[in-house]
Design an enzyme around this catalytic site. Structure first.
Site, short mmCIF file in Angstrom:
data_model
loop_
_atom_site.label_atom_id
_atom_site.label_comp_id
_atom_site.label_asym_id
_atom_site.label_seq_id
_atom_site.Cartn_x
_atom_site.Cartn_y
_atom_site.Cartn_z
N ARG A 36 54.84 41.09 46.01
CA ARG A 36 55.55 40.01 46.72
C ARG A 36 57.02 40.36 46.93
NH1 ARG A 36 51.07 37.98 44.57
NH2 ARG A 36 50.22 35.95 45.18
N GLN B 51 45.90 34.64 46.99
CA GLN B 51 46.13 35.56 48.10
C GLN B 51 46.06 34.81 49.43
OE1 GLN B 51 43.28 38.74 47.59
NE2 GLN B 51 44.43 39.65 45.90
N ASP C 170 41.46 37.57 36.71
CA ASP C 170 41.39 39.02 36.50
C ASP C 170 41.04 39.38 35.05
OD1 ASP C 170 41.98 39.47 39.15
OD2 ASP C 170 44.13 39.57 38.82
N ARG D 197 39.74 47.66 36.78
CA ARG D 197 39.64 46.85 35.55
C ARG D 197 38.38 47.16 34.74
NH1 ARG D 197 44.15 43.91 35.76
NH2 ARG D 197 44.79 43.16 37.81
C1 S3P Z 1 46.25 37.98 43.24
C2 S3P Z 1 45.39 36.92 43.25
C3 S3P Z 1 44.02 37.01 42.72
C4 S3P Z 1 43.83 38.20 41.80
C5 S3P Z 1 44.45 39.46 42.35
C6 S3P Z 1 45.93 39.28 42.62
C7 S3P Z 1 47.58 37.79 43.86
O1 S3P Z 1 43.14 37.12 43.81
O2 S3P Z 1 42.47 38.43 41.54
O3 S3P Z 1 44.29 40.53 41.42
O4 S3P Z 1 48.47 38.63 43.63
O5 S3P Z 1 47.76 36.79 44.57
P1 S3P Z 1 42.63 35.80 44.60
O6 S3P Z 1 43.82 35.04 44.93
O7 S3P Z 1 41.91 36.24 45.81
O8 S3P Z 1 41.74 35.12 43.61
#
Ligand code: S3P
Length: 446
Positions: free
Chosen positions: A32, A173, A324, A398
């Site tokens: 980010r 995400q 995760d 992982r």
């Molecule tokens: C993440 C959100 C998660 C996570 C990924 C990183 C992020 O995914 O599993 O490793 O940085 O926003 P989702 O938002 O699709 O669940």
């Protein structure tokens, strides 16, 4: 030495792990900061970033969009281009980075050019209609050329309209993709979550002066219109990645006699549900918050001592805050007395691998009884873990890291194949395992 690509390694039984360590910078926050730094005006300096395959992938793509950056050790310097980027020549390859592609898609929606996004085999098998649908609602044409809503994705950026979007899945995400596209809309964009998810995007944007309001499950951002937002560049220090610390927390919890302390770990409550679950299983965990926050996140030291564990049920509302870490709950479940149940976690099927199947396959190879459901699994704790076998990474970083912990408690060495993917999020993982007393032998080839 970090494991080379396509390499394998062998982990031998180790009675206990002990030591003090720090973990790499948070992956979500590093991505980010890179993306927002690229959008800002002036120089962003970010210390303690995650230096990994995934970070380099995102940075390389930003370079293709005209953004200059330098990595010196774990300090990242980005010379932001402001809200208008350079149209790229050719495809933008996001490799294995799900976060990179979904967040970048939101920003590309606001750019006055067309971009074509691709990824590796794993990323190309993951659903992208979850970002196409909201972006389409925002008036941005997105074509998914792969079968069933998969990559390559062509984004015809330009005009973005504000939207109120109800997320069909709990996904930070997707939430972030919509909010970032919303920066280029004229007016208020609202995302309504099913369940709260990690809020790093909101925190960083607020710290950069963007009006973001959270009201329960509603997150609203005020966009600046098609010219895009004028953001000040600033300096950040990235907290240690809780998802990396989670391996050591679980390892220590699973191995009686272990005692591990991890310093400078990000403790955002939307990330740390594993702590509650491990405590419920009987783990001895101490949390000492730091006085200083970092990149708008609380941090602290975690100390875990190993002991006997009992099975537990992960509640559906805990899932997004430990999405995760669920493979690690399965590892602890294999070591616990009784049954461990994970439900409401269908999202695991669309991660870097189908993590319900990857975890179940590995557990069975080690003699653990496990049943799977579309949205979870049930693990019967086992007093004997079978060594001597082989566990494949399924190209998912992982998986070998999680199973290496179980291998420490097995009755013989376990071989891990195709472990190069670990460099996605934790390039020095095997070194740290050794530093804590684990027995690891690297092999070249597969
Ligand atoms: C993440 C959100 C998660 C996570 C990924 C990183 C992020 O995914 O599993 O490793 O940085 O926003 P989702 O938002 O699709 O669940």
């Amino acid at each position: 030495m970090s494991a080379p690509e396509k390499s394998s390694c062998q982990v031998s039984p180790t009675p206990a792990l002990r030591g003090v360590l720090t973990v790499p910078g948070d992956k979500s926050i590093t991505h980010r900061i890179a993306l927002l730094g690229a959008l800002a005006n002036g120089e962003t300096i970010a210390q303690k970033v995650l230096v990994s395959d995934d970070s380099r992938t995102v940075l390389r793509v930003l370079g293709r969009l005209g953004v200059e950056w330098t990595l010196a050790g774990d300090t990242l310097y980005i010379l932001g281009r402001g809200p208008q980027w350079r149209a790229p020549e050719g495809d933008l390859d996001l490799g294995n980075s799900g976060t990179g592609i979904r967040l970048l898609a939101g920003l590309l929606a606001g750019q006055p050019f067309t971009s074509r996004l691709t990824g590796d085999a794993s990323l190309s098998s993951r659903p992208m209609n979850r970002i196409r649908d909201p972006l389409t609602r925002m008036g941005v044409a997105v074509e998914l050329e792969g079968e069933g809503g998969r990559l390559p994705a062509v984004i015809h950026g330009g005009r973005v309209s504000p939207v109120e979007y109800v997320l069909p899945v709990a996904s930070a995400q997707v939430k972030s993709c919509v909010l970032l596209a919303g920066l280029f809309a004229d007016g208020l964009t609202t995302v309504v979550e099913k369940r709260p998810t990690r809020d790093h995007t909101e925190r960083l944007l607020q710290a950069m002066g963007v009006p973001v309001e959270t009201d329960g499950l509603r997150v609203t951002i005020r966009g600046s219109g098609s010219a895009g937002p004028v953001l000040p560049a600033r300096s950040w220090v990235v907290p240690g990645d809780f998802s990396a610390a989670a391996f050591w927390l679980t390892a220590a919890a699973c191995l009686p006699g272990s005692d591990i302390e991890i310093r400078g770990v990000g403790l955002n409550p939307r990330r740390t549900a594993l702590l509650g679950v491990l405590r419920r299983m009987g783990a001895d965990i101490e949390i000492v918050p730091d006085d200083n926050a970092s990149a708008c996140e609380t941090m602290g030291t975690l100390r875990v001592r190993g002991g006997a564990l009992r099975g537990t049920r992960v509640l559906e509302n805990e899932v997004p805050d430990m999405i995760d870490e669920l493979p690690l709950v399965a590892m602890a479940g294999a070591r616990a007395e009784g049954t461990t149940v994970i439900t409401g976690a269908a999202e695991l099927r669309v991660k870097e691998s189908d993590r319900i199947e990857s975890v179940a396959t590995g557990l069975r190879a080690m003699g653990v009884e496990v049943t799977t459901q579309p949205d979870g699994m049930e693990i019967s704790g086992s007093s004997v873990l079978r060594g001597g076998g082989q566990i494949d990474s399924h190209g998912d970083h992982r998986i070998p890291m999680a199973f290496s912990l179980l291998a420490l408690a097995a009755d013989g060495p376990v071989t891990f194949t195709d472990v190069g993917c670990v460099a996605k999020s934790y390039p020095h993982y095997w070194d740290d395992l050794q530093r804590l007393g684990g027995s690891v032998e690297h092999r070249s080839g597969n």
